[in-house]
Design a protein around this motif. Structure first.
Motif, PDB file in Angstrom:
ATOM      1  N   LEU A 192      -1.550 -12.884  18.398  1.00 31.51           N
ATOM      2  CA  LEU A 192      -0.518 -11.916  18.023  1.00 31.51           C
ATOM      3  C   LEU A 192       0.353 -12.566  16.961  1.00 31.51           C
ATOM      4  O   LEU A 192       0.746 -13.725  17.104  1.00 31.51           O
ATOM      5  CB  LEU A 192       0.322 -11.545  19.241  1.00 31.51           C
ATOM      6  CG  LEU A 192      -0.436 -11.055  20.482  1.00 31.51           C
ATOM      7  CD1 LEU A 192       0.526 -10.812  21.626  1.00 31.51           C
ATOM      8  CD2 LEU A 192      -1.244  -9.824  20.172  1.00 31.51           C
ATOM      9  N   LEU A 193       0.646 -11.846  15.891  1.00 37.83           N
ATOM     10  CA  LEU A 193       1.439 -12.375  14.773  1.00 37.83           C
ATOM     11  C   LEU A 193       2.589 -11.441  14.442  1.00 37.83           C
ATOM     12  O   LEU A 193       2.400 -10.233  14.345  1.00 37.83           O
ATOM     13  CB  LEU A 193       0.574 -12.492  13.509  1.00 37.83           C
ATOM     14  CG  LEU A 193      -0.564 -13.477  13.525  1.00 37.83           C
ATOM     15  CD1 LEU A 193      -1.563 -13.141  12.430  1.00 37.83           C
ATOM     16  CD2 LEU A 193      -0.027 -14.875  13.330  1.00 37.83           C
ATOM     17  N   SER A 194       3.763 -12.016  14.256  1.00 40.31           N
ATOM     18  CA  SER A 194       4.924 -11.255  13.824  1.00 40.31           C
ATOM     19  C   SER A 194       5.662 -12.077  12.777  1.00 40.31           C
ATOM     20  O   SER A 194       5.743 -13.299  12.891  1.00 40.31           O
ATOM     21  CB  SER A 194       5.761 -10.935  15.061  1.00 40.31           C
ATOM     22  OG  SER A 194       7.085 -11.177  14.905  1.00 40.31           O
ATOM     23  N   HIS A 249       4.725  -8.764   7.019  1.00 39.28           N
ATOM     24  CA  HIS A 249       5.832  -7.805   7.023  1.00 39.28           C
ATOM     25  C   HIS A 249       5.431  -6.525   6.271  1.00 39.28           C
ATOM     26  O   HIS A 249       5.662  -5.410   6.756  1.00 39.28           O
ATOM     27  CB  HIS A 249       7.074  -8.433   6.398  1.00 39.28           C
ATOM     28  CG  HIS A 249       8.250  -7.514   6.358  1.00 39.28           C
ATOM     29  ND1 HIS A 249       8.960  -7.178   7.489  1.00 39.28           N
ATOM     30  CD2 HIS A 249       8.815  -6.838   5.337  1.00 39.28           C
ATOM     31  CE1 HIS A 249       9.921  -6.336   7.153  1.00 39.28           C
ATOM     32  NE2 HIS A 249       9.850  -6.113   5.855  1.00 39.28           N
ATOM     33  N   GLN A 250       4.807  -6.679   5.102  1.00 39.93           N
ATOM     34  CA  GLN A 250       4.352  -5.518   4.325  1.00 39.93           C
ATOM     35  C   GLN A 250       3.337  -4.698   5.103  1.00 39.93           C
ATOM     36  O   GLN A 250       3.370  -3.470   5.104  1.00 39.93           O
ATOM     37  CB  GLN A 250       3.719  -5.972   3.011  1.00 39.93           C
ATOM     38  CG  GLN A 250       4.695  -6.280   1.937  1.00 39.93           C
ATOM     39  CD  GLN A 250       3.958  -6.636   0.644  1.00 39.93           C
ATOM     40  OE1 GLN A 250       2.893  -7.252   0.662  1.00 39.93           O
ATOM     41  NE2 GLN A 250       4.539  -6.251  -0.472  1.00 39.93           N
ATOM     42  N   ARG A 251       2.409  -5.375   5.752  1.00 35.24           N
ATOM     43  CA  ARG A 251       1.369  -4.692   6.524  1.00 35.24           C
ATOM     44  C   ARG A 251       2.007  -3.869   7.644  1.00 35.24           C
ATOM     45  O   ARG A 251       1.630  -2.730   7.889  1.00 35.24           O
ATOM     46  CB  ARG A 251       0.413  -5.734   7.104  1.00 35.24           C
ATOM     47  CG  ARG A 251      -0.875  -5.152   7.646  1.00 35.24           C
ATOM     48  CD  ARG A 251      -0.745  -4.843   9.098  1.00 35.24           C
ATOM     49  NE  ARG A 251      -2.054  -4.472   9.623  1.00 35.24           N
ATOM     50  CZ  ARG A 251      -2.226  -3.539  10.517  1.00 35.24           C
ATOM     51  NH1 ARG A 251      -1.212  -2.861  10.973  1.00 35.24           N
ATOM     52  NH2 ARG A 251      -3.405  -3.253  10.988  1.00 35.24           N
ATOM     53  N   GLY A 265      -1.283  -3.456  14.830  1.00 42.23           N
ATOM     54  CA  GLY A 265      -2.714  -3.280  15.037  1.00 42.23           C
ATOM     55  C   GLY A 265      -3.530  -4.435  14.502  1.00 42.23           C
ATOM     56  O   GLY A 265      -3.003  -5.410  13.962  1.00 42.23           O
ATOM     57  N   LEU A 266      -4.836  -4.308  14.665  1.00 45.38           N
ATOM     58  CA  LEU A 266      -5.779  -5.328  14.215  1.00 45.38           C
ATOM     59  C   LEU A 266      -5.666  -5.499  12.714  1.00 45.38           C
ATOM     60  O   LEU A 266      -5.676  -4.527  11.962  1.00 45.38           O
ATOM     61  CB  LEU A 266      -7.203  -4.923  14.588  1.00 45.38           C
ATOM     62  CG  LEU A 266      -8.297  -5.904  14.193  1.00 45.38           C
ATOM     63  CD1 LEU A 266      -8.156  -7.213  14.965  1.00 45.38           C
ATOM     64  CD2 LEU A 266      -9.665  -5.284  14.441  1.00 45.38           C
ATOM     65  N   MET A 267      -5.514  -6.740  12.255  1.00 44.41           N
ATOM     66  CA  MET A 267      -5.411  -6.973  10.814  1.00 44.41           C
ATOM     67  C   MET A 267      -6.487  -7.901  10.269  1.00 44.41           C
ATOM     68  O   MET A 267      -6.620  -8.066   9.082  1.00 44.41           O
ATOM     69  CB  MET A 267      -4.031  -7.501  10.443  1.00 44.41           C
ATOM     70  CG  MET A 267      -3.682  -8.840  11.042  1.00 44.41           C
ATOM     71  SD  MET A 267      -2.084  -9.472  10.520  1.00 44.41           S
ATOM     72  CE  MET A 267      -2.460 -10.124   8.916  1.00 44.41           C
ATOM     73  N   GLY A 268      -7.263  -8.514  11.143  1.00 48.10           N
ATOM     74  CA  GLY A 268      -8.320  -9.400  10.667  1.00 48.10           C
ATOM     75  C   GLY A 268      -8.822 -10.302  11.778  1.00 48.10           C
ATOM     76  O   GLY A 268      -8.560 -10.066  12.947  1.00 48.10           O
TER      77      GLY A 268
END
Length: 108
Positions: free
Chosen positions: A55-57, A83-85, A92-95
């Protein structure tokens, strides 16, 4: 010699808040590692037998978690991109990340 991808290491999931996301995943029965800072982002990992979920924030500039080192530009870029994403598409899933047969060769 070619570098082969052996497996997926981790799915990367963009979240607005590590604390809130960790609570949601924990309520589903997952065990999470303690949150930490990784490349300028808050993270919490879920370890699974054949990989995991990260998990990334983004870390805000006010929090000052990004150190001014040679890694700072990369960390700032990753946090800004995350942040932009989140602004554009939400959580959600980003990669994902991979495991390679020769990690040293895969960087070339």
């Amino acid at each position: 010699m070619s570098t082969k991808v052996v497996s997926i290491a981790r799915a990367l999931v963009a979240v607005d808040s590590i604390e809130a996301a960790a609570e949601r995943w924990h309520s589903l029965g997952f065990t999470l590692a303690a949150p930490r800072i990784w490349h300028g982002c808050h993270t919490a990992d879920i370890h699974l037998p054949c990989g995991g979920i990260r998990l990334l924030s983004p870390v805000s500039a006010k929090q000052g978690a990004v150190r001014r080192t040679s890694e700072a530009a990369t960390a700032d870029a990753l946090s800004a991109s995350l942040h932009q994403r989140l602004q554009k598409r939400g959580e959600g899933l980003m990669g994902w990340t991979w495991v390679c047969s020769d990690a040293q060769q895969s960087t070339q």
